[in-house]
Design an enzyme around this catalytic site. Structure first.
Site, PDB file in Angstrom:
ATOM      1  CE  LYS A   1      10.335  -7.937 -11.457  1.00 51.79           C
ATOM      2  NZ  LYS A   1      10.871  -7.044 -10.432  1.00 51.79           N
TER       3      LYS A   1
ATOM      4  N   GLY B   1       0.939  -1.500   0.038  1.00 49.07           N
ATOM      5  CA  GLY B   1      -0.094   0.083   0.168  1.00 49.07           C
ATOM      6  C   GLY B   1       0.826   1.206  -0.037  1.00 49.07           C
TER       7      GLY B   1
HETATM    8  C1  LIG Z   1       5.266  -4.766  -6.038  1.00 48.32           C
HETATM    9  S1  LIG Z   1       3.817  -5.115  -5.136  1.00 48.32           S
HETATM   10  C2  LIG Z   1       3.117  -3.466  -5.159  1.00 48.32           C
HETATM   11  C3  LIG Z   1       3.724  -2.662  -4.202  1.00 48.32           C
HETATM   12  C4  LIG Z   1       2.848  -1.264  -4.104  1.00 48.32           C
HETATM   13  N1  LIG Z   1       2.846  -0.610  -5.341  1.00 48.32           N
HETATM   14  C5  LIG Z   1       3.117  -0.555  -2.830  1.00 48.32           C
HETATM   15  O1  LIG Z   1       3.412   0.645  -3.156  1.00 48.32           O
HETATM   16  O2  LIG Z   1       3.264  -1.057  -1.805  1.00 48.32           O
HETATM   17  C6  LIG Z   1       2.792  -6.023  -6.330  1.00 48.32           C
HETATM   18  C7  LIG Z   1       1.677  -6.400  -5.967  1.00 48.32           C
HETATM   19  O3  LIG Z   1       0.913  -6.787  -7.073  1.00 48.32           O
HETATM   20  C8  LIG Z   1      -0.013  -7.793  -6.792  1.00 48.32           C
HETATM   21  N2  LIG Z   1      -0.562  -8.532  -7.664  1.00 48.32           N
HETATM   22  C9  LIG Z   1       0.124  -9.371  -8.566  1.00 48.32           C
HETATM   23  N3  LIG Z   1      -0.832  -9.842  -9.629  1.00 48.32           N
HETATM   24  C10 LIG Z   1      -2.022  -9.332  -9.223  1.00 48.32           C
HETATM   25  C11 LIG Z   1      -3.316  -9.343  -9.858  1.00 48.32           C
HETATM   26  N4  LIG Z   1      -3.503 -10.084 -10.886  1.00 48.32           N
HETATM   27  N5  LIG Z   1      -4.262  -8.785  -9.426  1.00 48.32           N
HETATM   28  C12 LIG Z   1      -4.257  -7.781  -8.390  1.00 48.32           C
HETATM   29  N6  LIG Z   1      -2.838  -7.547  -8.010  1.00 48.32           N
HETATM   30  C13 LIG Z   1      -1.917  -8.455  -8.346  1.00 48.32           C
HETATM   31  C14 LIG Z   1       0.776  -8.737  -5.804  1.00 48.32           C
HETATM   32  O4  LIG Z   1      -0.237  -9.335  -4.679  1.00 48.32           O
HETATM   33  C15 LIG Z   1       1.562  -7.489  -4.996  1.00 48.32           C
HETATM   34  O5  LIG Z   1       0.838  -7.305  -3.869  1.00 48.32           O
END
Ligand SMILES: C[S@@+](CC[C@H](N)C(=O)[O-])C[C@H]1O[C@@H](n2cnc3c(N)ncnc32)[C@H](O)[C@@H]1O
Length: 338
Positions: free
Chosen positions: A295, A211
């Site tokens: 990515k 978050g």
């Molecule tokens: C790098 S983290 C995001 C960090 C966030 N921007 C922050 O500031 O805390 C990536 C997130 O993408 C989520 N994620 C991956 N695939 C997803 C999907 N298909 N739908 C929703 N969330 C997804 C993962 O659960 C993970 O929590």
């Protein structure tokens, strides 16, 4: 002919050089710090080279400084003397101007002095010649790169150097209770792309957990819809302006035109990210802004980026693609819905 020091994120210098090679015919390169800092000899003048860089800014070039002077490092106080004399001789460049001194050192340089010590000495010289030494919002920067045996020195504006931070290494203050370091990426994107998040009303954050991005947008007064099957930090749940959908992004649907900002930081396969973003695109208002990390999982980042952009360009206009200082194995896209 002109000479430059270019800087990229660790291990991305080869891509920055590849981009520059395409922009500037006949450019030749020497590595100064492996994978990160290089010297570029351009057959073009300073102006023409800068113009080419600004017209199509390389994604992986974080910082560039002209080389106006090169000093052989003596490894003693003579080095400081020479730097001081150089600034004195360029009095007309600095008089009455807000001037910042940026020093970077490669790890095995023969140059003895720390950045802070060098800056203190040169700030005193700047005062002596009627310039105003500053840290923030300089009009002109004296950029010094201490390589193994040479000091490379260049003068230029922050825009010439693509940044007003030494080497483009933007630093933000870590706050108490900060939800994640990822917040810095969104802060840096705001700065790099000249945005002001407070101007938006309703944001959709896809892949929001834990978050960091959501917290920044909530702090800026936006209503935020955060989508992630993973947990958001409990401190965010107190915001009445937060809607948290604990779901996969492929399972959510919204009314057309609901959001004027989309942010997406899923750390996922670039092509799957494209599909999700394009599926959610009708939920965005016309002209909405999108900030998306891509990515770089494969060996060929430039090709991956081209593929992602060409897919997203069916619905979005690309404003800028940049590897930010806070991006690791990724880059950040700034797009606008058509
Ligand atoms: C790098 S983290 C995001 C960090 C966030 N921007 C922050 O500031 O805390 C990536 C997130 O993408 C989520 N994620 C991956 N695939 C997803 C999907 N298909 N739908 C929703 N969330 C997804 C993962 O659960 C993970 O929590």
């Amino acid at each position: 002919m002109s000479q430059w020091i270019g800087t990229a994120n660790q291990s991305y210098a080869s891509y920055a050089m590849e981009e520059l090679r395409r922009l500037i015919e006949g450019a030749a390169f020497t590595q100064l710090a492996a994978g990160e800092v290089f010297l570029m000899n351009s057959p073009q003048s300073r102006e023409t080279t800068l113009q080419a860089i600004h017209q199509q800014e390389p994604i992986f070039l974080r910082h560039v400084q002209p080389v106006d002077r090169t000093i052989e490092i003596a490894g003693n106080a003579n080095d400081l003397e020479q730097l001081s004399d150089m600034v004195r001789h360029a009095v007309l460049t600095f008089v009455n101007r807000r001037t910042a001194v940026h020093i970077r050192r490669t790890s095995n340089t023969a140059y003895l002095y720390s950045a802070a010590d060098t800056k203190a000495v040169l700030d005193a010289v700047l005062e002596e010649i009627g310039a105003e030494p500053v840290v923030q919002q300089p009009e002109i920067i004296i950029a010094i790169y201490a390589a193994v045996n040479e000091l490379y020195i260049g003068f230029g504006t922050p825009s010439d150097m693509l940044s007003d931070w030494p080497g483009g290494a933007v630093r933000f203050q870590r706050e108490e209770g900060q939800v994640s370091r990822a917040k810095f990426k969104l802060l840096e994107a705001e700065r790099e792309f000249g945005l002001n998040y407070a101007k938006y009303q309703k944001a959709l954050d896809v892949g929001a957990a834990p978050g960091g991005w959501t917290s920044l947008l909530l702090e800026r007064g936006l209503r935020v819809t955060a989508v992630d099957p993973a947990d958001l930090h409990p401190s965010l749940l107190e915001y009445p302006t937060l809607t948290y959908l604990k779901r996969n992004a492929s399972d959510v649907k919204f009314d057309a035109g609901s959001f004027d900002l989309l942010v997406c930081d899923m750390s996922w396969s670039p092509m799957l990210m494209c599909k999700l973003v394009l599926d959610l695109e009708p939920a965005l208002a016309k002209g909405a802004t999108a900030i998306i990390t891509v990515k770089l999982m494969h060996r060929k980042p430039l090709q991956t980026i081209r593929d992602v952009i060409s897919r997203l360009e069916t619905e979005f206009a690309l404003q800028k693609a940049k590897q930010l200082f806070h991006n690791r194995e990724e880059i950040t896209l700034y797009l606008q819905k058509k």
